[in-house]
Design a protein around this motif. Structure first.
Motif, PDB file in Angstrom:
ATOM      1  N   HIS A 161      30.031  48.214  43.501  1.00 36.33           N
ATOM      2  CA  HIS A 161      28.745  48.155  44.192  1.00 36.33           C
ATOM      3  C   HIS A 161      28.183  46.737  44.071  1.00 36.33           C
ATOM      4  CE1 HIS A 161      24.625  49.067  45.373  1.00 36.33           C
ATOM      5  NE2 HIS A 161      25.075  50.227  45.838  1.00 36.33           N
ATOM      6  N   PRO A 162      27.566  46.224  45.107  1.00 34.75           N
ATOM      7  CA  PRO A 162      27.051  44.848  45.062  1.00 34.75           C
ATOM      8  C   PRO A 162      26.016  44.566  43.979  1.00 34.75           C
ATOM      9  CG  PRO A 162      27.224  45.571  47.337  1.00 34.75           C
ATOM     10  CD  PRO A 162      27.503  46.773  46.478  1.00 34.75           C
ATOM     11  N   ILE A 163      25.347  45.589  43.452  1.00 36.45           N
ATOM     12  CA  ILE A 163      24.333  45.309  42.433  1.00 36.45           C
ATOM     13  C   ILE A 163      24.963  44.991  41.084  1.00 36.45           C
ATOM     14  CG2 ILE A 163      22.626  46.770  43.576  1.00 36.45           C
ATOM     15  CD1 ILE A 163      23.051  48.820  41.325  1.00 36.45           C
ATOM     16  N   GLY A 164      26.285  45.178  40.948  1.00 35.26           N
ATOM     17  CA  GLY A 164      26.961  44.857  39.702  1.00 35.26           C
ATOM     18  C   GLY A 164      27.504  46.090  38.996  1.00 35.26           C
ATOM     19  N   HIS A 165      28.087  45.859  37.816  1.00 36.49           N
ATOM     20  CA  HIS A 165      28.714  46.958  37.077  1.00 36.49           C
ATOM     21  C   HIS A 165      28.799  46.603  35.608  1.00 36.49           C
ATOM     22  CE1 HIS A 165      32.455  44.591  36.809  1.00 36.49           C
ATOM     23  NE2 HIS A 165      32.177  44.215  38.030  1.00 36.49           N
ATOM     24  N   LYS A 187      29.287  43.279  52.411  1.00 38.28           N
ATOM     25  CA  LYS A 187      28.059  44.026  52.125  1.00 38.28           C
ATOM     26  C   LYS A 187      27.033  43.899  53.254  1.00 38.28           C
ATOM     27  CE  LYS A 187      25.586  40.543  49.356  1.00 38.28           C
ATOM     28  NZ  LYS A 187      24.914  40.323  48.060  1.00 38.28           N
ATOM     29  N   ARG A 188      27.371  43.172  54.312  1.00 38.46           N
ATOM     30  CA  ARG A 188      26.487  43.050  55.466  1.00 38.46           C
ATOM     31  C   ARG A 188      27.275  43.348  56.735  1.00 38.46           C
ATOM     32  NH1 ARG A 188      25.099  38.660  52.180  1.00 38.46           N
ATOM     33  NH2 ARG A 188      22.956  38.746  51.365  1.00 38.46           N
ATOM     34  N   GLY A 189      26.552  43.550  57.817  1.00 39.00           N
ATOM     35  CA  GLY A 189      27.213  43.797  59.090  1.00 39.00           C
ATOM     36  C   GLY A 189      27.418  45.264  59.361  1.00 39.00           C
ATOM     37  N   PRO A 190      28.069  45.588  60.455  1.00 40.13           N
ATOM     38  CA  PRO A 190      28.211  46.995  60.870  1.00 40.13           C
ATOM     39  C   PRO A 190      29.129  47.814  59.975  1.00 40.13           C
ATOM     40  CG  PRO A 190      29.434  45.532  62.327  1.00 40.13           C
ATOM     41  CD  PRO A 190      28.619  44.645  61.444  1.00 40.13           C
ATOM     42  N   ASP A 191      30.075  47.173  59.296  1.00 34.24           N
ATOM     43  CA  ASP A 191      31.013  47.897  58.439  1.00 34.24           C
ATOM     44  C   ASP A 191      30.850  47.390  57.009  1.00 34.24           C
ATOM     45  OD1 ASP A 191      32.339  49.443  60.513  1.00 34.24           O
ATOM     46  OD2 ASP A 191      33.197  47.545  61.182  1.00 34.24           O
ATOM     47  N   ASP A 195      27.283  51.465  53.663  1.00 33.62           N
ATOM     48  CA  ASP A 195      27.498  52.596  54.566  1.00 33.62           C
ATOM     49  C   ASP A 195      28.604  53.516  54.065  1.00 33.62           C
ATOM     50  OD1 ASP A 195      25.535  51.658  56.238  1.00 33.62           O
ATOM     51  OD2 ASP A 195      26.900  50.704  57.664  1.00 33.62           O
ATOM     52  N   ALA A 196      29.582  52.951  53.358  1.00 32.92           N
ATOM     53  CA  ALA A 196      30.717  53.739  52.882  1.00 32.92           C
ATOM     54  C   ALA A 196      30.496  54.320  51.488  1.00 32.92           C
ATOM     55  CB  ALA A 196      31.983  52.871  52.875  1.00 32.92           C
ATOM     56  N   THR A 219      45.122  41.640  53.570  1.00 28.19           N
ATOM     57  CA  THR A 219      44.755  42.070  54.923  1.00 28.19           C
ATOM     58  C   THR A 219      43.514  42.948  54.927  1.00 28.19           C
ATOM     59  OG1 THR A 219      46.261  43.970  54.770  1.00 28.19           O
ATOM     60  CG2 THR A 219      47.124  41.930  55.731  1.00 28.19           C
ATOM     61  N   HIS A 220      43.251  43.604  53.808  1.00 26.72           N
ATOM     62  CA  HIS A 220      41.999  44.370  53.701  1.00 26.72           C
ATOM     63  C   HIS A 220      41.461  44.202  52.308  1.00 26.72           C
ATOM     64  CE1 HIS A 220      39.572  47.996  52.652  1.00 26.72           C
ATOM     65  NE2 HIS A 220      38.907  47.463  53.655  1.00 26.72           N
ATOM     66  N   THR A 221      40.298  43.571  52.192  1.00 25.23           N
ATOM     67  CA  THR A 221      39.763  43.243  50.872  1.00 25.23           C
ATOM     68  C   THR A 221      38.430  43.911  50.580  1.00 25.23           C
ATOM     69  OG1 THR A 221      38.742  41.236  51.764  1.00 25.23           O
ATOM     70  CG2 THR A 221      40.957  41.028  50.830  1.00 25.23           C
ATOM     71  N   GLY A 222      37.943  44.781  51.505  1.00 23.67           N
ATOM     72  CA  GLY A 222      36.706  45.518  51.244  1.00 23.67           C
ATOM     73  C   GLY A 222      35.549  44.600  50.929  1.00 23.67           C
ATOM     74  N   TYR A 223      34.710  45.050  49.989  1.00 26.09           N
ATOM     75  CA  TYR A 223      33.580  44.213  49.577  1.00 26.09           C
ATOM     76  C   TYR A 223      33.980  43.221  48.493  1.00 26.09           C
ATOM     77  CZ  TYR A 223      29.795  42.853  46.509  1.00 26.09           C
ATOM     78  OH  TYR A 223      28.974  42.122  45.680  1.00 26.09           O
ATOM     79  N   ARG A 224      34.726  43.672  47.476  1.00 21.14           N
ATOM     80  CA  ARG A 224      34.973  42.824  46.309  1.00 21.14           C
ATOM     81  C   ARG A 224      36.036  41.760  46.538  1.00 21.14           C
ATOM     82  NH1 ARG A 224      39.377  44.769  42.685  1.00 21.14           N
ATOM     83  NH2 ARG A 224      40.141  46.782  43.432  1.00 21.14           N
TER      84      ARG A 224
END
Length: 233
Positions: A161-165, A187-191, A195-196, A219-224
Motif C-alpha cells: 500500500h502506498p502509505i507504507g508498511h 498509485k495514480r491514473g485510471p488503473d 482501485d484494486a 513487463t508488469h510492475t504494479g505499484y511497487r
C-alpha cells in the motif's frame, strides 16, 4: 496453525540466551514461548504476552511488546537456479530491538540483519535496511545471474500500500484477483493500486510461498515496481 512453519531461533536479553521456536502461519501471526511465557504478535517487533498482562518472568516491554532484546531465527527460502531448478536456501535473520526512547518516540534502535546462505556463499542485506522488503531486494541484487528468490516478495501478484508498511507481513497478495491486479500501473491514473486494493486475497509475509507463485517481471510492475528494485544511487 495448520500449514504453518516453525523457525528455530534464539532469544537474548540481559538475563541470558534461550533457544526458542517461532511458529508462523505465513500471514499475520507469529507465536513463540520464551522462559515459559507464550508470546504472540503480527510481527517480530510486536510480540506481546499472550495473556495480555506483563509476566512475572523478567522481560522488557514497550507498548506491550518485547524490547531491549535480540531475536534470531532461520527461515527456509526457495531459490530458482538456472539449469538446476528450485533449491532450498537458508535465510538467517536477526532483529535487535532497543529500549524505549521516551514518551511517544518508540524504540531507540531497531536493526534488521538478514543473511542468505547458498552453496557455501553468504549474501547479506545492507546496513540500514529496516524491513524485509529492503533487505530481500538487496540480497537479490547480490545474487549471481540466473539465481532468483522464489518467495512472495518476488511474486508477480504481490504489492504494498502506498502509505507504507511494517517490518514484515504487510505484503498484499492478489492471487485470486490477477485480472484486476494485472491492470495496476501505479498509485495514480485510471488503473491505480487504490482501485484494486480491496480485491486483495490476503496479507502475506515476504518470505512466504504458495503454489500460485510467478516471478515478477519488468513487463508488469504494479505499484511497487520490479523485483529487485533498482538500488538508490
Amino acid at each position: 496453525m495448520s500449514g504453518g512453519q516453525f523457525w528455530p531461533g534464539l532469544y537474548t536479553d540481559r538475563h541470558g540466551t534461550e533457544a526458542v521456536v517461532f511458529e508462523t502461519d505465513g500471514r499475520e501471526l507469529i507465536r513463540t514461548t520464551i522462559r515459559g511465557v507464550r508470546f504472540e504478535g503480527s510481527n517480530m517487533d510486536d510480540l506481546g504476552a499472550l495473556g495480555g498482562d506483563p509476566p512475572d518472568t523478567p522481560f522488557a516491554f514497550f507498548d506491550g511488546a518485547l524490547c531491549s532484546c535480540l531475536l534470531e531465527w532461520e527461515v527456509p527460502l526457495s531459490v530458482a537456479v538456472e539449469g538446476q531448478g528450485v533449491r532450498t536456501a537458508v535465510l538467517d535473520c536477526a532483529l535487535r530491538l532497543g529500549g524505549p526512547a521516551g514518551p511517544g518516540r518508540g524504540l531507540d534502535a531497531e536493526t534488521l540483519t538478514t543473511t542468505l546462505r547458498l552453496d557455501g556463499h553468504e549474501y547479506r542485506n545492507a546496513e540500514g535496511d529496516d524491513d524485509f522488503e529492503d533487505a530481500l531486494n538487496e540480497i537479490q541484487r547480490q545474487l549471481p545471474s540466473g539465481v532468483r528468490l522464489r518467495a512472495c516478495i518476488a511474486c508477480a501478484w504481490s504489492d504494498y500500500h502506498p502509505i507504507g508498511h511494517g517490518l514484515t507481513g504487510d505484503l498484499a497478495c492478489f492471487r485470486t484477483a490477477k485480472d484486476i491486479y494485472r491492470l495496476v500501473e501505479g498509485k495514480r491514473g485510471p488503473d491505480n493500486i487504490f482501485d484494486a486494493w480491496d480485491s486483495r486475497t490476503e496479507f502475506v509475509q515476504e518470505t512466504w510461498l504458495c503454489g500460485e507463485f510467478e516471478h515478477r517481471t519488468a513487463t508488469h510492475t504494479g505499484y511497487r515496481g520490479p523485483f529487485p528494485a533498482p538500488a538508490w544511487p
